[in-house]
Design a protein around this motif. Structure first.
Motif, PDB file in Angstrom:
ATOM      1  N   GLU A  67      29.513  22.482 -35.081  1.00  7.68           N
ATOM      2  CA  GLU A  67      29.647  22.810 -33.653  1.00  7.68           C
ATOM      3  C   GLU A  67      30.195  21.606 -32.878  1.00  7.68           C
ATOM      4  N   ALA A  68      29.641  20.422 -33.194  1.00  9.95           N
ATOM      5  CA  ALA A  68      30.086  19.202 -32.522  1.00  9.95           C
ATOM      6  C   ALA A  68      31.541  18.901 -32.891  1.00  9.95           C
ATOM      7  N   ALA A  69      31.894  19.096 -34.169  1.00  9.20           N
ATOM      8  CA  ALA A  69      33.263  18.831 -34.621  1.00  9.20           C
ATOM      9  C   ALA A  69      34.249  19.738 -33.888  1.00  9.20           C
ATOM     10  N   LYS A  70      33.835  20.977 -33.687  1.00  7.52           N
ATOM     11  CA  LYS A  70      34.680  21.942 -32.991  1.00  7.52           C
ATOM     12  C   LYS A  70      34.891  21.496 -31.541  1.00  7.52           C
ATOM     13  N   LYS A  71      33.792  21.092 -30.920  1.00  8.18           N
ATOM     14  CA  LYS A  71      33.873  20.656 -29.525  1.00  8.18           C
ATOM     15  C   LYS A  71      34.708  19.387 -29.409  1.00  8.18           C
ATOM     16  N   PHE A  72      34.545  18.492 -30.406  1.00  8.92           N
ATOM     17  CA  PHE A  72      35.307  17.243 -30.410  1.00  8.92           C
ATOM     18  C   PHE A  72      36.807  17.546 -30.394  1.00  8.92           C
ATOM     19  N   ALA A  73      37.205  18.499 -31.221  1.00  9.93           N
ATOM     20  CA  ALA A  73      38.621  18.877 -31.297  1.00  9.93           C
ATOM     21  C   ALA A  73      39.092  19.497 -29.981  1.00  9.93           C
ATOM     22  N   GLU A  74      38.244  20.311 -29.392  1.00  9.78           N
ATOM     23  CA  GLU A  74      38.582  20.935 -28.102  1.00  9.78           C
ATOM     24  C   GLU A  74      38.808  19.882 -27.032  1.00  9.78           C
ATOM     25  N   HIS A 108      31.865  12.758 -31.455  1.00  7.54           N
ATOM     26  CA  HIS A 108      32.598  12.286 -32.630  1.00  7.54           C
ATOM     27  C   HIS A 108      31.837  12.645 -33.918  1.00  7.54           C
ATOM     28  N   PRO A 109      32.559  13.207 -34.909  1.00  7.45           N
ATOM     29  CA  PRO A 109      31.898  13.626 -36.156  1.00  7.45           C
ATOM     30  C   PRO A 109      31.152  12.496 -36.859  1.00  7.45           C
ATOM     31  N   ASP A 110      31.565  11.255 -36.660  1.00  7.55           N
ATOM     32  CA  ASP A 110      30.823  10.139 -37.239  1.00  7.55           C
ATOM     33  C   ASP A 110      29.408  10.069 -36.681  1.00  7.55           C
ATOM     34  N   LYS A 111      29.278  10.525 -35.478  1.00  9.84           N
ATOM     35  CA  LYS A 111      27.966  10.451 -34.825  1.00  9.84           C
ATOM     36  C   LYS A 111      27.154  11.718 -35.069  1.00  9.84           C
ATOM     37  N   ASN A 112      27.840  12.769 -35.496  1.00  8.94           N
ATOM     38  CA  ASN A 112      27.179  14.052 -35.727  1.00  8.94           C
ATOM     39  C   ASN A 112      27.522  14.584 -37.113  1.00  8.94           C
ATOM     40  N   PRO A 113      27.158  13.854 -38.155  1.00  8.78           N
ATOM     41  CA  PRO A 113      27.576  14.270 -39.487  1.00  8.78           C
ATOM     42  C   PRO A 113      27.063  15.672 -39.820  1.00  8.78           C
TER      43      PRO A 113
END
Ligand SMILES: [Zn+2]
Ligand SMILES: [Zn+2]
Length: 375
Positions: free
Chosen positions: A58-65, A49-54
């Motif tokens: 890369e994390a945001a992309k994976k989150f969406a996937e 979650h982007p809140d956890k990985n500001p």
């Protein structure tokens, strides 16, 4: 800001998902069960979650996937299409490209309220799940095996040996009821409905009996659950597996709900998110201070260090040594998930002090105390 990020991520979904194996994205096998899919989504989406990985693109992309993979694989119809035709099968009829944050918050909050009431579902089964306080502190996967009725594989719930052996009842024309007439007086005829006695109201006559289920349409089978007891869950809270109760030939299965029952711990007791424990100290320690250890539920050794006077029954509080707070949706389905809540919250530990007085004192000791307190 969140909106903007959300939109950005939607754009990513469209780009990154082409040619991706959705099962791989969630890290599950192709025959994963629906609880396995949910579990994989829960773990990954919380981690990414982007809140956890500001600021971590890369994390945001994976989150969406992960969100878009879950959207497909959690939907039986979409999953079937995907299995048969791959990504292309999902393009017609649209439905893709949802905001991953919506998928996320639907999953973690309000799911219970949003679920439509199915008109004819079998009864839910509530299974008590005995869990230690340490398991609720640390989190634990608990395997549970349960025997339940499953639709007969041989006759697919028809009860007949062959599909041809099910015929429409000639007596009632398949309606299950017959209209009969009766003279009730001169010139008066009354119509009334009776249950067809030939087919017993079923409208169908089965001329053979399934050799596997004996015509009962269901057999008994074992189902394995992997109950994910999460950190901080409360006593009485339930972990639900949708449509995993007894199966029926003519309606969907009810849900299995594992209800947490906490077994007492020898050292700690729980009060909401706080913990309580007793600690014995000597009279001398009460006066001059002490240093004591105890083993916490995750195996850590925690030190209690005091230099000041401690009174009998005094409560010493250690911040952040209580229960981890259950961070997802509450039992009421209210969404507690705000951006800040991803930080793990922990209750406090209250230590109740018991001062152990000596049983007897020697004459020497008495004299010592008299001199001590004569100051
Ligand atoms: Zn009939
Ligand atoms: Zn059968």
């Amino acid at each position: 800001m969140r909106r903007v990020l959300g939109l950005l991520v939607v754009v990513f979904v469209a780009i990154v998902c082409a040619g991706r194996d959705l099962y791989e994205v969630l890290g599950i096998s192709r025959d994963a069960s629906s609880p396995e899919i949910k579990k994989a989504f829960r773990k990954l989406s919380l981690k990414l979650h982007p809140d956890k990985n500001p600021g971590d693109d890369e994390a945001a992309k994976k989150f969406a996937e992960v969100a878009s993979a879950y959207e497909v694989l959690s939907d039986t119809e979409k999953r079937k299409k995907y299995d048969m035709y791959g990504e292309d099968g999902l393009k017609e009829g649209g439905g893709g490209g949802h905001d991953p944050f919506d998928i996320f918050s639907q999953f973690f909050g309000g799911g219970r309220q949003q679920r439509q009431q199915e008109p004819s579902r079998g009864n839910d089964v509530v299974v008590p799940l005995r869990v230690s306080l340490a398991d609720l502190y640390n989190g634990k996967n608990i395997p549970v095996s349960m025997r339940r009725k499953v639709v007969c594989q041989h006759c697919h719930g028809k009860g007949a040996a062959h599909a041809d052996d099910i015929q429409t009842c000639h007596e009632c024309g398949g309606h299950g009821v017959k209209i009969e007439t009766r003279r009730v007086g001169p010139g008066f005829i009354q119509q009334f409905q009776t249950t067809c006695n030939k087919c017993g109201g079923k409208g169908k006559i089965i001329t053979s009996t399934c050799p596997v289920c004996g015509g009962h349409k269901t057999n008994f089978g074992d189902v394995e659950f992997d109950v994910d007891v999460e950190k901080g869950m409360q006593d009485g809270q339930e972990v639900e597996f949708e449509h995993y109760a007894d199966e029926f030939a003519d309606r969907s299965a009810g849900h299995v709900r594992f209800r947490i029952t906490t077994t007492p711990h020898e050292l700690f007791s729980r009060d909401g998110d706080d913990l309580w424990m007793d600690m014995n100290i000597s009279l001398k320690e009460a006066l001059v201070g002490f240093k004591k250890n105890f083993v916490h539920m995750d195996g850590r050794i925690v030190e209690v260090n005091r230099n000041e006077i401690t009174e009998p029954s005094q409560v010493i509080t250690l911040k952040d040594e209580g229960m981890p707070k259950y961070q997802y949706a509450s039992e009421k389905g209210k969404n507690y998930f705000t951006s800040r809540l991803l930080i793990l919250c922990i209750g406090q530990l209250n230590i109740k002090i018991n001062v152990q007085f000596p049983d007897t004192l020697s004459a020497e000791q008495k004299q010592g105390f008299r001199e001590l307190f004569a100051m």
